[in-house]
Motif scaffolding. Structure first.
Motif, PDB file in Angstrom:
ATOM      1  N   ARG A 121       0.847  -1.200   0.000  1.00 46.85           N
ATOM      2  CA  ARG A 121       0.000   0.000   0.000  1.00 46.85           C
ATOM      3  C   ARG A 121       0.880   1.247   0.000  1.00 46.85           C
ATOM      4  O   ARG A 121       1.915   1.297   0.652  1.00 46.85           O
ATOM      5  N   GLU A 122       0.442   2.279  -0.694  1.00 48.33           N
ATOM      6  CA  GLU A 122       1.204   3.521  -0.738  1.00 48.33           C
ATOM      7  C   GLU A 122       1.285   4.174   0.635  1.00 48.33           C
ATOM      8  O   GLU A 122       2.264   4.853   0.955  1.00 48.33           O
ATOM      9  N   ASP A 123       0.259   3.956   1.464  1.00 45.68           N
ATOM     10  CA  ASP A 123       0.248   4.545   2.807  1.00 45.68           C
ATOM     11  C   ASP A 123       0.533   3.486   3.878  1.00 45.68           C
ATOM     12  O   ASP A 123       0.087   3.620   5.021  1.00 45.68           O
ATOM     13  N   ALA A 124       1.297   2.445   3.513  1.00 48.21           N
ATOM     14  CA  ALA A 124       1.514   1.318   4.426  1.00 48.21           C
ATOM     15  C   ALA A 124       2.153   1.763   5.738  1.00 48.21           C
ATOM     16  O   ALA A 124       1.717   1.350   6.825  1.00 48.21           O
ATOM     17  N   LEU A 125       3.175   2.602   5.674  1.00 47.61           N
ATOM     18  CA  LEU A 125       3.855   3.022   6.897  1.00 47.61           C
ATOM     19  C   LEU A 125       2.936   3.857   7.786  1.00 47.61           C
ATOM     20  O   LEU A 125       2.955   3.723   9.017  1.00 47.61           O
ATOM     21  N   ALA A 126       2.129   4.703   7.175  1.00 53.41           N
ATOM     22  CA  ALA A 126       1.182   5.500   7.962  1.00 53.41           C
ATOM     23  C   ALA A 126       0.155   4.600   8.643  1.00 53.41           C
ATOM     24  O   ALA A 126      -0.215   4.822   9.808  1.00 53.41           O
ATOM     25  N   ARG A 127      -0.298   3.592   7.923  1.00 49.71           N
ATOM     26  CA  ARG A 127      -1.257   2.650   8.512  1.00 49.71           C
ATOM     27  C   ARG A 127      -0.611   1.868   9.653  1.00 49.71           C
ATOM     28  O   ARG A 127      -1.249   1.606  10.670  1.00 49.71           O
ATOM     29  N   LEU A 128       0.641   1.474   9.457  1.00 53.60           N
ATOM     30  CA  LEU A 128       1.340   0.744  10.513  1.00 53.60           C
ATOM     31  C   LEU A 128       1.486   1.621  11.753  1.00 53.60           C
ATOM     32  O   LEU A 128       1.238   1.173  12.880  1.00 53.60           O
ATOM     33  N   ASP A 129       1.889   2.868  11.569  1.00 52.65           N
ATOM     34  CA  ASP A 129       2.034   3.778  12.713  1.00 52.65           C
ATOM     35  C   ASP A 129       0.702   3.969  13.430  1.00 52.65           C
ATOM     36  O   ASP A 129       0.652   4.015  14.668  1.00 52.65           O
ATOM     37  N   ALA A 130      -0.386   4.055  12.671  1.00 57.80           N
ATOM     38  CA  ALA A 130      -1.712   4.222  13.283  1.00 57.80           C
ATOM     39  C   ALA A 130      -2.075   2.987  14.106  1.00 57.80           C
ATOM     40  O   ALA A 130      -2.648   3.108  15.201  1.00 57.80           O
ATOM     41  N   ALA A 131      -1.735   1.819  13.588  1.00 56.62           N
ATOM     42  CA  ALA A 131      -2.033   0.590  14.321  1.00 56.62           C
ATOM     43  C   ALA A 131      -1.229   0.502  15.609  1.00 56.62           C
ATOM     44  O   ALA A 131      -1.740   0.088  16.653  1.00 56.62           O
ATOM     45  N   ILE A 132       0.034   0.902  15.537  1.00 55.22           N
ATOM     46  CA  ILE A 132       0.875   0.892  16.740  1.00 55.22           C
ATOM     47  C   ILE A 132       0.298   1.847  17.785  1.00 55.22           C
ATOM     48  O   ILE A 132       0.204   1.510  18.975  1.00 55.22           O
ATOM     49  N   GLN A 133      -0.110   3.019  17.347  1.00 54.52           N
ATOM     50  CA  GLN A 133      -0.705   3.986  18.268  1.00 54.52           C
ATOM     51  C   GLN A 133      -2.004   3.470  18.865  1.00 54.52           C
ATOM     52  O   GLN A 133      -2.357   3.806  20.003  1.00 54.52           O
ATOM     53  N   ALA A 134      -2.713   2.636  18.096  1.00 56.85           N
ATOM     54  CA  ALA A 134      -4.004   2.110  18.558  1.00 56.85           C
ATOM     55  C   ALA A 134      -3.848   0.853  19.406  1.00 56.85           C
ATOM     56  O   ALA A 134      -4.855   0.269  19.818  1.00 56.85           O
ATOM     57  N   GLY A 135      -2.594   0.447  19.665  1.00 58.29           N
ATOM     58  CA  GLY A 135      -2.378  -0.648  20.608  1.00 58.29           C
ATOM     59  C   GLY A 135      -2.203  -2.027  20.020  1.00 58.29           C
ATOM     60  O   GLY A 135      -2.286  -3.027  20.753  1.00 58.29           O
ATOM     61  N   ALA A 136      -1.951  -2.141  18.732  1.00 57.72           N
ATOM     62  CA  ALA A 136      -1.697  -3.457  18.141  1.00 57.72           C
ATOM     63  C   ALA A 136      -0.473  -4.090  18.802  1.00 57.72           C
ATOM     64  O   ALA A 136       0.514  -3.411  19.076  1.00 57.72           O
ATOM     65  N   VAL A 137      -0.536  -5.388  19.069  1.00 57.65           N
ATOM     66  CA  VAL A 137       0.576  -6.068  19.738  1.00 57.65           C
ATOM     67  C   VAL A 137       1.450  -6.846  18.759  1.00 57.65           C
ATOM     68  O   VAL A 137       2.500  -7.373  19.146  1.00 57.65           O
ATOM     69  N   ALA A 138       1.046  -6.926  17.493  1.00 56.79           N
ATOM     70  CA  ALA A 138       1.843  -7.614  16.475  1.00 56.79           C
ATOM     71  C   ALA A 138       1.257  -7.257  15.119  1.00 56.79           C
ATOM     72  O   ALA A 138       0.203  -6.599  15.017  1.00 56.79           O
ATOM     73  N   LEU A 139       1.940  -7.696  14.061  1.00 56.75           N
ATOM     74  CA  LEU A 139       1.482  -7.519  12.683  1.00 56.75           C
ATOM     75  C   LEU A 139       1.401  -8.893  12.037  1.00 56.75           C
ATOM     76  O   LEU A 139       2.301  -9.724  12.216  1.00 56.75           O
ATOM     77  N   LYS A 140       0.338  -9.164  11.293  1.00 58.64           N
ATOM     78  CA  LYS A 140       0.128 -10.466  10.669  1.00 58.64           C
ATOM     79  C   LYS A 140       0.138 -10.365   9.146  1.00 58.64           C
ATOM     80  O   LYS A 140      -0.544  -9.527   8.565  1.00 58.64           O
ATOM     81  N   TRP A 141       0.945 -11.238   8.509  1.00 63.50           N
ATOM     82  CA  TRP A 141       0.920 -11.419   7.058  1.00 63.50           C
ATOM     83  C   TRP A 141       0.772 -12.895   6.728  1.00 63.50           C
ATOM     84  O   TRP A 141       1.326 -13.751   7.427  1.00 63.50           O
TER      85      TRP A 141
END
Length: 412
Positions: A184-204
């Motif tokens: 995604r073109e905004d992948a890093l922004a989405r990742l930062d938003a998820a971290i701020q929202a309390g995500a404990v991991a990332l799944k692929w």
């Protein structure tokens, strides 16, 4: 393009053939339908098997690191499933949907699939002591190399915002895992938003989502994960439940070396315990078991503090006995192995055949009946209890496999 369609049809047909074979076999064995019984009766709750299950485990440290959220979006969740799963002229995909929802005890006439799925999960969690939690997965849609969404490759989609909302509403039982496609073109922004929202991991799920772990575009993404100490959970090896893009070559465990080299903590789902992959370390690569490549990576000193594996789905009937034996006897790995259920799959009748574990010498015949009765009431407890009682030559999964919260202390 025509060749790719043939490849996808072939992969889909093979996966469906395997599913129908499992369903047929289970029907003969009488364990096709999940009876979806209620809370544990006292006889089971007080059974010696359950006492053995909890011996040495601190429930406040027990986080199930592999649990799926599913839905159709009928509650406004934003979830969706592949349209083919509801079309009678795609019988294989329709059966896939019915089997998975039956495993989650979602009635065919449920007013809301979203709500029924979550309600059943809460009921199962209520049988666990206070403190036990489940890491609920978001699941991003598949994209092509040009960052365009490909709905025909997206078996199901669970938005980050829904997973975050569920966890926020019931924090005593649930945490959440984000899923951001790195193309995604905004992948890093989405990742930062998820971290701020309390995500404990990332799944692929690379083979399904069409993610090449070697793609240069992922390097800034890896750096951000390493900086945030956010673990990356990736499925490696063969994928049967979620065919998606059908890019099986992207599930090669050796491809994880790039995120590992960036300092990313990688959790390899199922310990890459199913299927084969090319041994890319050889001058002439040949197919070997994906698990043997996971084994190799686990023993490479460079990744000792970075590479982990989750043991979800490990004792399903379609794993090789040598996988079971190796995981049980490699107790030097156990500090790096994490309990996970792959819910709702423990409720899918065809996938667990305890007789096979008995014949393989991993399960005592006396434990078979109480485990089967436990599964009728609570597949999550069944999954935990099964992992606690399997043995190989006297060796079992150590309690630290079930003390998973510590792996997420830096982000929780």
């Amino acid at each position: 393009m025509q060749e790719r369609r043939r490849h996808l049809l072939c992969c889909g047909g093979a996966a469906a053939a395997g599913l129908f074979s499992a369903l047929s076999s289970a029907a003969r064995a009488g364990n096709l339908i999940n009876p979806c019984r209620g809370a544990l009766p006292a006889q089971l709750r007080e059974h010696p098997l359950m006492q053995r299950c909890w011996q040495g485990i601190d429930a406040t440290q027990l986080w199930d690191v592999h649990a799926h959220l599913l839905g159709t979006g009928d509650s406004g969740s934003g979830c969706r499933i592949d349209a083919r799963m509801t079309q009678w002229w795609h019988p294989m995909e329709s059966v896939r949907r019915k089997v998975i929802l039956a495993g989650a005890c979602v009635p065919a006439d449920a007013p809301s699939v979203d709500k029924a799925y979550l309600q059943r999960l809460q009921q199962l969690a209520a049988d666990f002591p206070p403190g036990a939690r489940w890491m609920l997965y978001a699941f991003d849609e598949a994209l092509d190399e040009k960052s365009c969404p490909r709905p025909e490759w997206t078996s199901f989609h669970v938005p980050d915002r829904y997973a975050a909302a569920v966890a926020a509403a019931i924090p005593q039982r649930f945490a959440w895992v984000c899923s951001v496609h790195p193309y995604r073109e905004d992948a890093l922004a989405r990742l930062d938003a998820a971290i701020q929202a309390g995500a404990v991991a990332l799944k692929w799920l690379p083979s399904s989502m069409n993610i090449d772990l070697r793609d240069a575009r992922l390097r800034p993404f890896y750096d951000r994960l390493a900086q945030a100490r956010l673990p990356l959970i990736i499925h490696c090896g063969e994928e049967k439940a979620v065919p998606g893009a059908g890019r099986s070559e992207l599930g090669n465990p050796l491809l994880a070396r790039l995120p590992l080299s960036h300092g990313v903590r990688v959790i390899m789902a199922h310990c890459a315990s199913l299927g084969d992959a090319l041994d890319l370390d050889q001058a002439r690569p040949r197919l070997v078991s994906a698990f043997s490549l996971f084994d190799r990576l686990m023993d490479e000193p460079a990744w000792k503090d970075l590479l982990l594996g989750d043991v979800s789905a490990l004792f399903q009937f379609n794993r090789r006995p040598e996988v079971w034996q190796t995981v049980l006897k490699r107790q030097d790995w156990h500090a790096r192995l994490l309990h996970g259920s792959d819910y709702p799959l423990p409720g899918v009748g065809p996938l667990y055949r305890l007789g096979g574990l008995v014949r393989a010498g991993l399960l005592a015949e006396a434990d078979r009946s109480p485990l089967e009765r436990l599964r009728e009431h609570n597949p999550l407890l069944f999954d935990l209890a099964l992992k606690r009682v399997v043995r190989w030559q006297g060796q079992a999964l150590l309690p630290q496999v079930f003390a998973t919260r510590r792996h997420f202390a830096s982000v929780a």
